[in-house]
Design a protein around this motif. Structure first.
Motif, PDB file in Angstrom:
ATOM      1  N   GLU A  78       0.825  -1.208   0.000  1.00  0.00           N
ATOM      2  CA  GLU A  78       0.000   0.000   0.000  1.00  0.00           C
ATOM      3  C   GLU A  78       0.862   1.263   0.000  1.00  0.00           C
ATOM      4  O   GLU A  78       0.583   2.223  -0.727  1.00  0.00           O
ATOM      5  CB  GLU A  78      -0.922   0.006   1.210  1.00  0.00           C
ATOM      6  N   THR A  81       2.409   1.673  -3.445  1.00  0.00           N
ATOM      7  CA  THR A  81       1.382   2.081  -4.406  1.00  0.00           C
ATOM      8  C   THR A  81       1.060   3.563  -4.261  1.00  0.00           C
ATOM      9  O   THR A  81       1.015   4.297  -5.251  1.00  0.00           O
ATOM     10  CB  THR A  81       0.089   1.261  -4.195  1.00  0.00           C
ATOM     11  N   LYS A  82       0.847   4.015  -3.037  1.00  0.00           N
ATOM     12  CA  LYS A  82       0.514   5.430  -2.820  1.00  0.00           C
ATOM     13  C   LYS A  82       1.661   6.344  -3.225  1.00  0.00           C
ATOM     14  O   LYS A  82       1.438   7.400  -3.814  1.00  0.00           O
ATOM     15  CB  LYS A  82       0.121   5.658  -1.367  1.00  0.00           C
ATOM     16  N   ALA A  85       1.665   6.465  -6.993  1.00  0.00           N
ATOM     17  CA  ALA A  85       0.520   7.231  -7.481  1.00  0.00           C
ATOM     18  C   ALA A  85       0.720   8.725  -7.276  1.00  0.00           C
ATOM     19  O   ALA A  85       0.414   9.528  -8.164  1.00  0.00           O
ATOM     20  CB  ALA A  85      -0.759   6.766  -6.786  1.00  0.00           C
ATOM     21  N   GLU A  86       1.226   9.115  -6.112  1.00  0.00           N
ATOM     22  CA  GLU A  86       1.457  10.540  -5.843  1.00  0.00           C
ATOM     23  C   GLU A  86       2.506  11.113  -6.800  1.00  0.00           C
ATOM     24  O   GLU A  86       2.358  12.235  -7.305  1.00  0.00           O
ATOM     25  CB  GLU A  86       1.879  10.759  -4.393  1.00  0.00           C
ATOM     26  N   ARG A 147      -5.941  -0.174  -7.893  1.00  0.00           N
ATOM     27  CA  ARG A 147      -5.892   0.338  -6.526  1.00  0.00           C
ATOM     28  C   ARG A 147      -5.938   1.850  -6.473  1.00  0.00           C
ATOM     29  O   ARG A 147      -6.134   2.429  -5.421  1.00  0.00           O
ATOM     30  CB  ARG A 147      -4.634  -0.177  -5.831  1.00  0.00           C
ATOM     31  N   ALA A 148      -5.715   2.492  -7.601  1.00  0.00           N
ATOM     32  CA  ALA A 148      -5.742   3.950  -7.643  1.00  0.00           C
ATOM     33  C   ALA A 148      -6.391   4.390  -8.943  1.00  0.00           C
ATOM     34  O   ALA A 148      -6.095   3.850  -9.987  1.00  0.00           O
ATOM     35  CB  ALA A 148      -4.332   4.522  -7.548  1.00  0.00           C
ATOM     36  N   THR A 149      -7.277   5.353  -8.841  1.00  0.00           N
ATOM     37  CA  THR A 149      -7.925   5.909 -10.022  1.00  0.00           C
ATOM     38  C   THR A 149      -7.432   7.344 -10.193  1.00  0.00           C
ATOM     39  O   THR A 149      -7.497   8.136  -9.258  1.00  0.00           O
ATOM     40  CB  THR A 149      -9.459   5.924  -9.861  1.00  0.00           C
ATOM     41  N   VAL A 161      -5.766  11.791  -7.572  1.00  0.00           N
ATOM     42  CA  VAL A 161      -5.718  10.330  -7.419  1.00  0.00           C
ATOM     43  C   VAL A 161      -6.657   9.945  -6.284  1.00  0.00           C
ATOM     44  O   VAL A 161      -6.748  10.636  -5.280  1.00  0.00           O
ATOM     45  CB  VAL A 161      -4.274   9.832  -7.168  1.00  0.00           C
ATOM     46  N   GLU A 162      -7.387   8.859  -6.496  1.00  0.00           N
ATOM     47  CA  GLU A 162      -8.301   8.339  -5.487  1.00  0.00           C
ATOM     48  C   GLU A 162      -7.939   6.874  -5.258  1.00  0.00           C
ATOM     49  O   GLU A 162      -7.747   6.126  -6.217  1.00  0.00           O
ATOM     50  CB  GLU A 162      -9.727   8.460  -6.021  1.00  0.00           C
ATOM     51  N   TYR A 163      -7.831   6.450  -4.000  1.00  0.00           N
ATOM     52  CA  TYR A 163      -7.389   5.099  -3.675  1.00  0.00           C
ATOM     53  C   TYR A 163      -8.561   4.197  -3.341  1.00  0.00           C
ATOM     54  O   TYR A 163      -9.557   4.636  -2.789  1.00  0.00           O
ATOM     55  CB  TYR A 163      -6.441   5.125  -2.481  1.00  0.00           C
ATOM     56  N   THR A 164      -8.418   2.933  -3.704  1.00  0.00           N
ATOM     57  CA  THR A 164      -9.368   1.908  -3.294  1.00  0.00           C
ATOM     58  C   THR A 164      -8.642   0.929  -2.403  1.00  0.00           C
ATOM     59  O   THR A 164      -7.423   0.812  -2.447  1.00  0.00           O
ATOM     60  CB  THR A 164      -9.921   1.166  -4.517  1.00  0.00           C
TER      61      THR A 164
END
Length: 165
Positions: A78, A81-82, A85-86, A147-149, A161-164
């Protein structure tokens, strides 16, 4: 981005400075041991040296490191991933060129995983259109293994970015 793993060196430091040592994710795929022996390490706390007490007695540092990595796998995944994504959304927002799709989106390491066949129609149609129209950009697309949109807000014209879970 590569998912970080606990090493035997981390385990040795956790044992040496127990019970006042913590394993911390500091970013860029790096883990460090924080405790009384050094300055405060800034990052995301993962576990304390007391977690070593939960491992079977008599295992070597390599085995302990592998077991800690396995027990922290979801958290490490996680965090990686974050962070990815950032960084990706920062590159999208800084982009000033003519073809964001080709120069940023398609160039990303996870692109092949981002646009599988069964993605929503707006993503698939935009990808197909990109093949024929060199300057196509995309308003929204799903990324990083679902995991990220990533989406571009029509209100402020900025990527988000929005996380699931």
């Amino acid at each position: 981005m590569e998912i970080p793993r606990v090493t035997a060196d981390h385990v040795r430091h956790l044992r040496k400075y127990a019970p006042h040592a913590d394993l911390v994710y500091v970013g860029s795929g790096r883990l460090e041991v924080d405790g009384q022996h050094n300055d405060v390490v800034h990052g995301t706390y993962l576990c304390s040296s007391s977690m070593l007490d939960d491992l079977p007695a008599g295992i070597d540092d390599e085995d302990a490191a592998a077991r800690l990595t396995a027990s922290l796998a979801a958290d490490l995944d996680e965090l990686a991933t974050k962070e990815h994504a950032e960084a990706f959304v920062r590159r999208l927002n800084e982009y000033q060129g003519a073809d964001i799709w080709a120069e940023i989106i398609e160039a990303d390491a996870d692109f092949d995983e981002r646009v599988p066949y069964d993605y929503p129609a707006y993503v698939r149609s935009e990808y197909d259109r990109r093949q024929y129209e060199a300057n196509a950009t995309v308003a929204e697309f799903v990324g990083l293994g679902g995991r990220a949109t990533f989406y571009r807000s029509r209100r402020d014209n900025v990527w988000h970015v929005e996380y699931t879970s």
